[in-house]
Scaffold this motif. Structure first.
Motif, PDB file in Angstrom:
ATOM      1  N   ASN A   1      -1.654   0.070  28.621  1.00 17.10           N
ATOM      2  CA  ASN A   1      -1.848  -1.340  28.947  1.00 17.10           C
ATOM      3  C   ASN A   1      -3.331  -1.700  29.062  1.00 17.10           C
ATOM      4  OD1 ASN A   1       0.861  -2.105  28.954  1.00 17.10           O
ATOM      5  ND2 ASN A   1       1.151  -1.432  31.068  1.00 17.10           N
ATOM      6  N   LEU A   2      -4.142  -0.779  29.554  1.00 10.57           N
ATOM      7  CA  LEU A   2      -5.584  -1.033  29.599  1.00 10.57           C
ATOM      8  C   LEU A   2      -6.151  -1.164  28.189  1.00 10.57           C
ATOM      9  CD1 LEU A   2      -6.656   1.281  32.538  1.00 10.57           C
ATOM     10  CD2 LEU A   2      -7.208  -1.156  32.345  1.00 10.57           C
ATOM     11  N   GLY A   3      -5.586  -0.388  27.257  1.00 14.84           N
ATOM     12  CA  GLY A   3      -6.004  -0.521  25.869  1.00 14.84           C
ATOM     13  C   GLY A   3      -5.735  -1.917  25.342  1.00 14.84           C
ATOM     14  N   TYR A   4      -4.523  -2.444  25.641  1.00 10.45           N
ATOM     15  CA  TYR A   4      -4.201  -3.810  25.235  1.00 10.45           C
ATOM     16  C   TYR A   4      -5.122  -4.814  25.941  1.00 10.45           C
ATOM     17  CZ  TYR A   4       0.092  -2.477  22.776  1.00 10.45           C
ATOM     18  OH  TYR A   4       0.994  -1.958  21.882  1.00 10.45           O
ATOM     19  N   PHE A   5      -5.391  -4.550  27.213  1.00 11.30           N
ATOM     20  CA  PHE A   5      -6.234  -5.457  27.998  1.00 11.30           C
ATOM     21  C   PHE A   5      -7.599  -5.644  27.327  1.00 11.30           C
ATOM     22  CE2 PHE A   5      -9.523  -6.127  31.191  1.00 11.30           C
ATOM     23  CZ  PHE A   5      -9.021  -7.171  31.951  1.00 11.30           C
ATOM     24  N   TYR A   6      -8.235  -4.531  26.960  1.00  8.46           N
ATOM     25  CA  TYR A   6      -9.572  -4.629  26.378  1.00  8.46           C
ATOM     26  C   TYR A   6      -9.515  -5.069  24.912  1.00  8.46           C
ATOM     27  CZ  TYR A   6     -11.691  -2.668  30.543  1.00  8.46           C
ATOM     28  OH  TYR A   6     -12.125  -2.483  31.838  1.00  8.46           O
ATOM     29  N   SER A   7      -8.450  -4.714  24.222  1.00 10.66           N
ATOM     30  CA  SER A   7      -8.311  -5.158  22.831  1.00 10.66           C
ATOM     31  C   SER A   7      -8.212  -6.671  22.752  1.00 10.66           C
ATOM     32  CB  SER A   7      -7.072  -4.522  22.195  1.00 10.66           C
ATOM     33  OG  SER A   7      -6.872  -5.009  20.891  1.00 10.66           O
ATOM     34  N   GLU A   8      -7.433  -7.269  23.681  1.00 10.95           N
ATOM     35  CA  GLU A   8      -7.270  -8.723  23.693  1.00 10.95           C
ATOM     36  C   GLU A   8      -8.569  -9.426  24.061  1.00 10.95           C
ATOM     37  OE1 GLU A   8      -4.097  -9.147  26.422  1.00 10.95           O
ATOM     38  OE2 GLU A   8      -2.548  -8.502  24.994  1.00 10.95           O
ATOM     39  N   ARG A   9      -9.517  -8.686  24.667  1.00  8.54           N
ATOM     40  CA  ARG A   9     -10.801  -9.280  25.028  1.00  8.54           C
ATOM     41  C   ARG A   9     -11.895  -8.837  24.061  1.00  8.54           C
ATOM     42  NH1 ARG A   9      -7.216  -9.211  28.396  1.00  8.54           N
ATOM     43  NH2 ARG A   9      -7.035 -10.612  30.193  1.00  8.54           N
ATOM     44  N   GLU A  10     -11.453  -8.354  22.900  1.00 11.00           N
ATOM     45  CA  GLU A  10     -12.333  -7.983  21.789  1.00 11.00           C
ATOM     46  C   GLU A  10     -13.339  -6.903  22.183  1.00 11.00           C
ATOM     47  OE1 GLU A  10     -14.042 -11.531  20.163  1.00 11.00           O
ATOM     48  OE2 GLU A  10     -12.101 -12.308  19.501  1.00 11.00           O
ATOM     49  N   GLN A  11     -12.902  -5.993  23.039  1.00 16.42           N
ATOM     50  CA  GLN A  11     -13.704  -4.816  23.395  1.00 16.42           C
ATOM     51  C   GLN A  11     -13.022  -3.601  22.778  1.00 16.42           C
ATOM     52  OE1 GLN A  11     -15.107  -4.623  27.518  1.00 16.42           O
ATOM     53  NE2 GLN A  11     -14.560  -6.791  27.799  1.00 16.42           N
ATOM     54  N   ALA A  12     -13.187  -3.478  21.472  1.00 12.78           N
ATOM     55  CA  ALA A  12     -12.435  -2.490  20.693  1.00 12.78           C
ATOM     56  C   ALA A  12     -12.713  -1.059  21.136  1.00 12.78           C
ATOM     57  CB  ALA A  12     -12.746  -2.657  19.206  1.00 12.78           C
ATOM     58  N   GLU A  13     -13.961  -0.751  21.454  1.00  8.93           N
ATOM     59  CA  GLU A  13     -14.300   0.618  21.813  1.00  8.93           C
ATOM     60  C   GLU A  13     -13.647   1.011  23.144  1.00  8.93           C
ATOM     61  OE1 GLU A  13     -15.414   4.323  21.399  1.00  8.93           O
ATOM     62  OE2 GLU A  13     -15.644   2.764  19.866  1.00  8.93           O
ATOM     63  N   ARG A  14     -13.656   0.096  24.124  1.00  6.19           N
ATOM     64  CA  ARG A  14     -12.984   0.387  25.403  1.00  6.19           C
ATOM     65  C   ARG A  14     -11.482   0.560  25.171  1.00  6.19           C
ATOM     66  NH1 ARG A  14     -15.689  -1.143  30.069  1.00  6.19           N
ATOM     67  NH2 ARG A  14     -14.015  -0.036  31.149  1.00  6.19           N
ATOM     68  N   ALA A  15     -10.910  -0.282  24.328  1.00  5.11           N
ATOM     69  CA  ALA A  15      -9.483  -0.166  24.033  1.00  5.11           C
ATOM     70  C   ALA A  15      -9.173   1.189  23.419  1.00  5.11           C
ATOM     71  CB  ALA A  15      -9.050  -1.291  23.090  1.00  5.11           C
ATOM     72  N   ARG A  16     -10.000   1.608  22.472  1.00  8.02           N
ATOM     73  CA  ARG A  16      -9.791   2.903  21.818  1.00  8.02           C
ATOM     74  C   ARG A  16      -9.848   4.038  22.837  1.00  8.02           C
ATOM     75  NH1 ARG A  16     -10.084   5.306  16.899  1.00  8.02           N
ATOM     76  NH2 ARG A  16     -10.297   3.273  15.899  1.00  8.02           N
ATOM     77  N   GLN A  17     -10.794   3.980  23.772  1.00  8.59           N
ATOM     78  CA  GLN A  17     -10.925   5.042  24.770  1.00  8.59           C
ATOM     79  C   GLN A  17      -9.650   5.186  25.600  1.00  8.59           C
ATOM     80  OE1 GLN A  17     -14.374   4.031  27.080  1.00  8.59           O
ATOM     81  NE2 GLN A  17     -15.817   4.371  25.392  1.00  8.59           N
ATOM     82  N   TYR A  18      -9.051   4.067  25.982  1.00 11.14           N
ATOM     83  CA  TYR A  18      -7.859   4.153  26.823  1.00 11.14           C
ATOM     84  C   TYR A  18      -6.635   4.602  26.016  1.00 11.14           C
ATOM     85  CZ  TYR A  18     -10.149   2.329  30.942  1.00 11.14           C
ATOM     86  OH  TYR A  18     -10.961   2.186  32.037  1.00 11.14           O
ATOM     87  N   TRP A  19      -6.530   4.165  24.767  1.00 14.22           N
ATOM     88  CA  TRP A  19      -5.410   4.637  23.952  1.00 14.22           C
ATOM     89  C   TRP A  19      -5.526   6.143  23.679  1.00 14.22           C
ATOM     90  CZ3 TRP A  19      -6.042  -0.275  20.527  1.00 14.22           C
ATOM     91  CH2 TRP A  19      -5.291  -1.314  21.081  1.00 14.22           C
ATOM     92  N   GLU A  20      -6.763   6.603  23.464  1.00 15.75           N
ATOM     93  CA  GLU A  20      -6.968   8.050  23.290  1.00 15.75           C
ATOM     94  C   GLU A  20      -6.615   8.799  24.576  1.00 15.75           C
ATOM     95  OE1 GLU A  20     -11.018   8.229  22.053  1.00 15.75           O
ATOM     96  OE2 GLU A  20     -10.542   7.967  19.912  1.00 15.75           O
TER      97      GLU A  20
END
Length: 352
Positions: free
Chosen positions: A308-327
């Protein structure tokens, strides 16, 4: 992929050295017993239930984001309809069967012998075969005053056709897929059907402030009043009610129930994740992150918060943070559905 003959699940693996592999699991309808959609805040799963179960549930599971829940509900209903019909075909034909003629009713449209009296629709042409019981959805025999299976009055039976547009509608549908007309009152907690004259839901026991008398097909069951003595008291009930309200886009109402669930069980990581998703929906990002971080602190090896944190940052166009949480979700639980969903998000990160 849903066709008239089978259901196929395609899953792309992480590319290795530039080479991508796609696993394909396909199931003819004769192999499918049922299908279910498990909704959750932040995502959901469509799961095929096979007559002979598979050893790996990932081969029969499809993951999707929560905003596509209604679309996957519709797909599941179609899969269920065709699978149930496939289990009944081929149907013996009275004209080619030796011995005594089959004692079967024929389809009103194509004259196919209907050997199962419970069929609401013809398995060959799809024509409705009469009124369906308002509660158990089986065909009420012509001339009968009560349903022979559950005893509900025929006065409460409903036509398999939509009352607004006339389109054939499965008895399991809450709304017509063509025009969106409600197909009868439903319980606001469990979505069970509520019939005229009832003061409680027969499925979950929900009490109504007044009997559901005269509820028209156009009214949404979620508008039925709930009395004070029927409000959920356990954390699980509050969480379930909150998810139901969230799916009906009553975000503030959902947050109140998620908060109530946390009052009862403050160390539940799932409840923190759910309220985090709802708060983020209202733009209250700081509060949402507090609950996500609380979930990680309580259960650091649970991939739900990381997904969910990955989605949170992805929706705010912070792709690198989203990638870190999905990993991170893949790292802590590599075999989980959340990890598989994270892999899909990473593989299509340009589209998420």
């Amino acid at each position: 992929v849903v066709t008239d003959h089978r259901v196929a699940i395609l899953r792309e693996q992480m590319p290795i050295a530039g080479q991508a592999e796609v696993d394909c699991f396909d199931y003819p309808y004769e192999q499918i017993r049922d299908v279910r959609v498990d909704g959750a805040v932040g995502g959901g799963h469509l799961v095929l239930e096979l007559i002979v179960p598979t050893l790996d549930e990932k081969q029969v599971t499809l993951f999707f984001p929560s905003y596509d829940l209604s679309r996957f509900d519709t797909a599941a209903a179609r899969i269920r309809m065709i699978a149930h019909h496939a289990c009944s075909i081929p149907v013996p034909d009275a004209s080619t069967t030796s011995g005594p003629a089959l004692a079967a009713v024929s389809c009103l449209m194509c004259s196919l012998p209907l050997t199962d009296k419970d069929w609401v629709f013809c398995p060959r042409c799809g024509t409705p075969q009469g009124s369906a019981c308002g509660f158990c959805s089986r065909v009420v025999p012509e001339g009968g005053l009560y349903c022979p299976y559950c005893g509900v009055s025929k006065d409460l039976a409903r036509s398999p056709n939509c009352s607004k547009c006339g389109h054939a509608v499965l008895t399991s549908y809450s709304y017509c897929p063509r025009c969106g007309e409600s197909q009868g009152a439903r319980c606001g907690r469990c979505n069970g059907r509520i019939l005229s004259g009832w003061s409680r839901c027969a499925t979950c026991g929900l009490t109504l402030d007044s009997p559901a008398v005269g509820i028209s097909s156009s009214e949404d069951a979620s508008s039925l009043p709930v009395s004070a003595d029927s409000r959920p008291e356990s954390a699980e009930e509050h969480n379930s009610t909150g998810m139901s309200l969230y799916n009906r886009e009553d975000i503030e109402g959902a947050i109140k129930h998620f908060e109530a669930a946390l009052e009862v069980d403050p160390e539940n990581a799932l409840y923190h994740c759910n309220i985090g998703v709802a708060l983020a929906e209202l733009g209250k990002d700081n509060l949402a992150l507090e609950h996500y971080n609380a979930a990680v602190g309580i259960s650091p090896n649970d991939p739900t918060a990381y997904l969910n944190l990955g989605y949170f940052y992805s929706e705010r166009e912070q792709a690198e943070r989203a990638r870190q949480y999905w990993e991170k979700a893949i790292e802590v639980a590599p075999g989980s559905p959340e990890a598989d969903e994270s892999r899909q998000n990473l593989a299509h990160s340009d589209e998420v």
